[in-house]
Design an enzyme around this catalytic site. Structure first.
Site, PDB file in Angstrom:
ATOM      1  N   TRP A   1      38.296   4.674  18.415  1.00 13.49           N
ATOM      2  CA  TRP A   1      39.260   4.294  17.365  1.00 13.49           C
ATOM      3  C   TRP A   1      38.714   4.605  15.972  1.00 13.49           C
ATOM      4  CZ3 TRP A   1      39.448  -1.083  14.843  1.00 13.49           C
ATOM      5  CH2 TRP A   1      38.164  -1.646  14.761  1.00 13.49           C
TER       6      TRP A   1
ATOM      7  N   GLU B   1      33.122  -7.034  19.718  1.00 14.00           N
ATOM      8  CA  GLU B   1      32.771  -6.857  21.133  1.00 14.00           C
ATOM      9  C   GLU B   1      31.779  -7.896  21.646  1.00 14.00           C
ATOM     10  OE1 GLU B   1      31.493  -2.786  21.135  1.00 14.00           O
ATOM     11  OE2 GLU B   1      33.543  -2.013  21.169  1.00 14.00           O
TER      12      GLU B   1
ATOM     13  N   GLN C   1      31.715  -7.562  14.181  1.00  8.94           N
ATOM     14  CA  GLN C   1      32.214  -6.670  13.123  1.00  8.94           C
ATOM     15  C   GLN C   1      33.588  -7.131  12.654  1.00  8.94           C
ATOM     16  OE1 GLN C   1      32.354  -3.797  16.525  1.00  8.94           O
ATOM     17  NE2 GLN C   1      33.695  -2.681  15.116  1.00  8.94           N
TER      18      GLN C   1
HETATM   19  C1  BGC Z   1      31.667  -0.580  17.885  1.00 12.61           C
HETATM   20  C2  BGC Z   1      33.015   0.059  18.088  1.00 12.61           C
HETATM   21  C3  BGC Z   1      32.937   1.535  17.760  1.00 12.61           C
HETATM   22  C4  BGC Z   1      31.818   2.210  18.523  1.00 12.61           C
HETATM   23  C5  BGC Z   1      31.630   3.649  18.101  1.00 12.61           C
HETATM   24  C6  BGC Z   1      30.640   0.169  18.714  1.00 12.61           C
HETATM   25  O1  BGC Z   1      29.380  -0.381  18.494  1.00 12.61           O
HETATM   26  O2  BGC Z   1      31.696  -1.943  18.225  1.00 12.61           O
HETATM   27  O3  BGC Z   1      33.971  -0.566  17.256  1.00 12.61           O
HETATM   28  O4  BGC Z   1      34.141   2.150  18.032  1.00 12.61           O
HETATM   29  O5  BGC Z   1      30.610   1.521  18.319  1.00 12.61           O
HETATM   30  O6  BGC Z   1      31.331   3.732  16.743  1.00 12.61           O
END
Ligand code: BGC
Length: 764
Positions: A329, A468, A581
């Site tokens: 995303w 996450e 985040q």
């Molecule tokens: C983040 C995601 C992101 C991904 C790639 C992850 O650590 O939590 O939001 O899309 O890294 O940058």
């Protein structure tokens, strides 16, 4: 020697300089000094190689299969390798004495320079200047040049490059006298052809000795102080681009050679000048911010290819192998606004990648028992989900990765991006041919995904939101709000297209089996979705039950070398309010108009101390929202944090490539935060909150075919906008005066004691 006089850009503010050589930082330097043109990306490894080098050339969309881990970026042959030997002494940074060593990334001209003076163990001093570029004028073209000066000796200088010759079929004879290589990456053929010329003081050798199977060789007797220059022109084609890549690469090489080395370099420099004219943000008064924005813009320009609708930009662009080159995303939410407002064809191509992978998204939805399109959380060439199933935790345990299955907001993020592109560009042809179908199919996914309760409220359960650290949560505020946006915009876009009675749309609509009833059901669902908003506190609960979790002091642990998720461990982390985040705060950045400022303020103050910024995407959005809220000191802190992710490697992982999403987020913090830009239906609005020390901010942007030059002064407060091309548009100050602006005119509004004065027209 033929004339070639280019040097690094004179204004050193445009140069990113890495002095010396530090093996511990080498991989990081290779990433940040990468050159790229959206088709190819080349890490800044030193041409003669070293134990510390991690050389790589990547081609957008080119992946190799890698067992259970899924596809990863293919690494193309190292076309840059050149060995320099003085008599029988191979030059390298290790033996002998390095008198000078410097790499300069010339952001303005899109060139990587390297200056190196080496004294070999026999005391001979050789001066070398390297240039390399991935042409922005012709994306299949790479250029390398190396000037060598025998500073204090006379003797034999030998050069060797490392590209194995073509193995061409008889029909491809045209390229037979060129060096080159042909390789196969899964189903794809990749052809690299190269032509070299060695210029001595009085003559030129067109081609090196290619009797050795791997590359060309030259030897030259030089007198004291003499200089040699090796110029190399390289072309790259793959069977993704053309039917016979070897033939095309070699034909193209012929025509490039006919144009001549200097002309090719000049065309590239001119192409970069045009991109800077369309995208340069100037920050007067803050050199650090200026440098960071140039760095961000440089990498964003170098990551996109407006003429390829089958590739997108991975989390690290074409600069490194982290995340295996996968697309997240990050592209639509963090990077895309830059392209929408400075290079709409590039934005359109990125969205077309999603259109062209819609079938894969349909397959994924179906596989989970849903309708419509569920986009891959991590995607590569086909659009199928390529998220790894497991990863190794810091304590060595194997942990399941659930994002591929559960981080579903990406479908709505893509819909959000489609709609933002449409609003800023008015590209109806795109909307009819591709965009609306994405809106419809993603809306259909949410319609099948959400569940209604007896009380009539709708829920989206068991998802992973942007944060996450908390998996399988119910009613993640971000997911629900962006899904709601997806449903509403799908409904009103379809209604608009229907009203316009567009024949092409009628065909699409029929093919998709759209009915009024379905459209109304999306509106009903959007209205019923739980938002998590509590009017008593103005807070939006990040997911159901979040407010009951344990408080941990995230802010106190921010400076620690051990990230908070490792400190707490997965169980405790899940039970805590520590978030990875921007999640609710990302909603403020994306959907500002949906809530009054007091709601943004309350949520920012609530979530900010609880955010660990464990993703590089996070600080840029916190900077953006802090600026909009007028907390300029905090906005600056976050702006700097975002700015230093690659430039100071402050997350310790720039070796895997620059963080493209964070660079896009930094750009948004400046344009949407500090300048306060809102793109609107009938024009634009600004709401300046220049960061401390910013005397002025100047930037161009495009809105529906008009080019606008925005100039914001801090003291006295003033906004001036020049409008070029197209019809009238509305210029406004957020919650302030607005005016109808005409092409070819300039408009100014001056700060008053409270608020802003009426716009005045200044003429040409
Ligand atoms: C983040 C995601 C992101 C991904 C790639 C992850 O650590 O939590 O939001 O899309 O890294 O940058």
């Amino acid at each position: 020697m033929n004339d070639f006089s280019l040097s690094p850009y004179a204004d050193t503010e445009w140069l990113l300089i890495e002095e010396g050589a530090d093996s511990a930082r080498e991989h990081e330097i290779e990433s940040i000094l990468t050159i790229g043109n959206g088709y190819l990306g080349i890490r800044a490894s030193i041409a003669e190689g070293s134990r510390f080098s991690h050389a790589a050339t990547f081609a957008a969309g080119l992946y190799v299969k890698d067992g259970a881990l899924g596809p990863r970026f293919a690494v193309l042959p190292d076309w840059l390798q050149v060995e320099v030997t003085i008599e029988d002494q191979r030059l390298s940074l290790e033996p002998g004495r390095t008198l000078e060593h410097r790499r300069l990334l010339d952001l303005r001209q899109g060139i990587l320079w390297r200056d190196w003076r080496q004294q070999d163990p026999s005391g001979r001093i050789t001066g070398l200047r390297f240039l390399q570029l991935a042409s922005l004028a012709d994306r299949h073209l790479l250029v390398q040049s190396l000037a060598i000066t025998a500073e204090n000796y006379a003797g034999k200088i030998s050069l060797a490059t490392r590209l194995t010759p073509f193995h061409l079929s008889p029909a491809d004879k045209a390229g037979a006298d060129r060096a080159g290589t042909l390789m196969r990456v899964s189903q794809t053929e990749v052809a690299i052809a190269s032509a070299s010329e060695l210029h001595g003081p009085s003559s030129t050798m067109r081609q090196g000795n290619t009797t050795k199977p791997n590359g060309e060789q030259w030897s030259w007797e030089v007198s004291l102080g003499e200089r040699l220059r090796l110029d190399r022109i390289v072309t790259v084609f793959t069977s993704r681009d053309v039917v016979r890549p070897a033939r095309v690469a070699s034909d193209h090489l012929e025509s490039m050679c006919a144009r001549g080395f200097s002309a090719l370099v000049q065309a590239h420099v001119d192409a970069w000048r045009r991109r800077w004219e369309a995208a340069e943000i100037q920050i007067v008064g803050d050199d650090k911010a200026q440098r960071a924005l140039r760095f961000a813009t440089y990498h964003l320009v170098g990551a996109a290819n407006p003429v390829d609708e089958h590739v997108s930009i991975g989390a690290r662009g074409l600069t490194g192998e982290a995340y295996r080159g996968h697309v997240f995303w990050d592209t639509e939410i963090y990077m895309l606004p830059f392209y929408v407002l400075t290079d709409p064809p590039a934005a359109r191509s990125l969205l077309m990648y999603r259109y062209n992978t819609l079938e894969a998204a349909r397959r994924k939805a179906k596989a989970y028992g849903y309708n419509g399109a569920l986009y891959a959380w991590e995607s590569a060439d086909t659009g199928d989900d390529v998220t790894p199933q497991t990863s190794v935790a810091p304590d060595g345990r194997l942990v399941a990765i659930r994002t591929g299955e559960r981080e579903q907001h990406i479908s709505a993020d893509i819909a959000y991006a489609v709609w933002q592109y449409w609003r800023a560009t008015g590209d109806d042809a795109f909307m009819v041919a591709a965009g609306a179908e994405i809106l419809v199919e993603t809306a259909r996914f949410w319609a099948s995904r959400a569940e209604f309760d007896h009380d009539g409220r709708a829920h989206i359960r068991q998802v992973i939101g942007p944060d996450e650290y908390h998996e399988l949560v119910d009613d993640n505020a971000y997911t629900n709000a962006i899904a709601k946006f997806n449903l509403e915009r799908a409904a009103d876009t379809v209604a608009t297209l229907e009203r316009q009675q567009n024949g092409d749309w009628q065909l699409v609509s029929r093919r998709l089996g759209l009915t009024k009833k379905e459209r109304f059901s999306w509106q009903g669902l959007a209205a019923a979705l739980i938002t998590g908003f509590d009017p008593a506190t103005n807070l939006i609960e990040q997911f159901s039950g979040f407010f009951q979790l344990e408080e941990v002091d995230v802010a106190a642990q921010r400076g620690s070398v051990i990230p908070i998720d490792v400190q707490l461990g997965p169980e405790r982390l899940r039970q805590s309010k520590a978030i990875k985040q921007a999640d609710v705060v990302a909603l403020s950045a994306l959907l500002w108009e949906q809530w009054p400022a007091a709601v943004h303020e309350a949520n920012f103050r609530y979530y900010e101390p609880r955010t660990a910024h464990g993703s590089s995407l996070s600080p840029g959005f916190y900077a953006l929202v802090a600026a909009r809220l007028g907390d300029l000191a905090l906005a600056q802190t976050y702006f700097r944090q975002a700015a230093e992710i690659d430039l100071s490697d402050n997350m310790g992982n720039a070796s895997g490539g620059v963080h493209m999403g964070a660079l896009g987020g930094l750009w948004q913090a400046a344009v949407f935060g500090a300048a306060g830009l809102r793109v609107q239906e009938n024009g634009i609005a600004l709401d300046p909150h220049l960061l401390p020390g910013w005397v002025a901010m100047v930037f161009p942007l495009q809105w529906r075919g008009r080019l606008l030059h925005v100039h914001i002064d801090a003291e006295p407060r003033q906004i001036e906008i020049a409008v070029e091309g197209g019809g009238n548009l509305n210029l406004a100050i957020f919650e302030g005066p607005s005016c109808l602006a005409h092409a070819g005119r300039r408009y100014v509004s001056r700060g008053e004691q409270s608020g802003w004065g009426q716009w005045q027209e200044l003429g040409q």
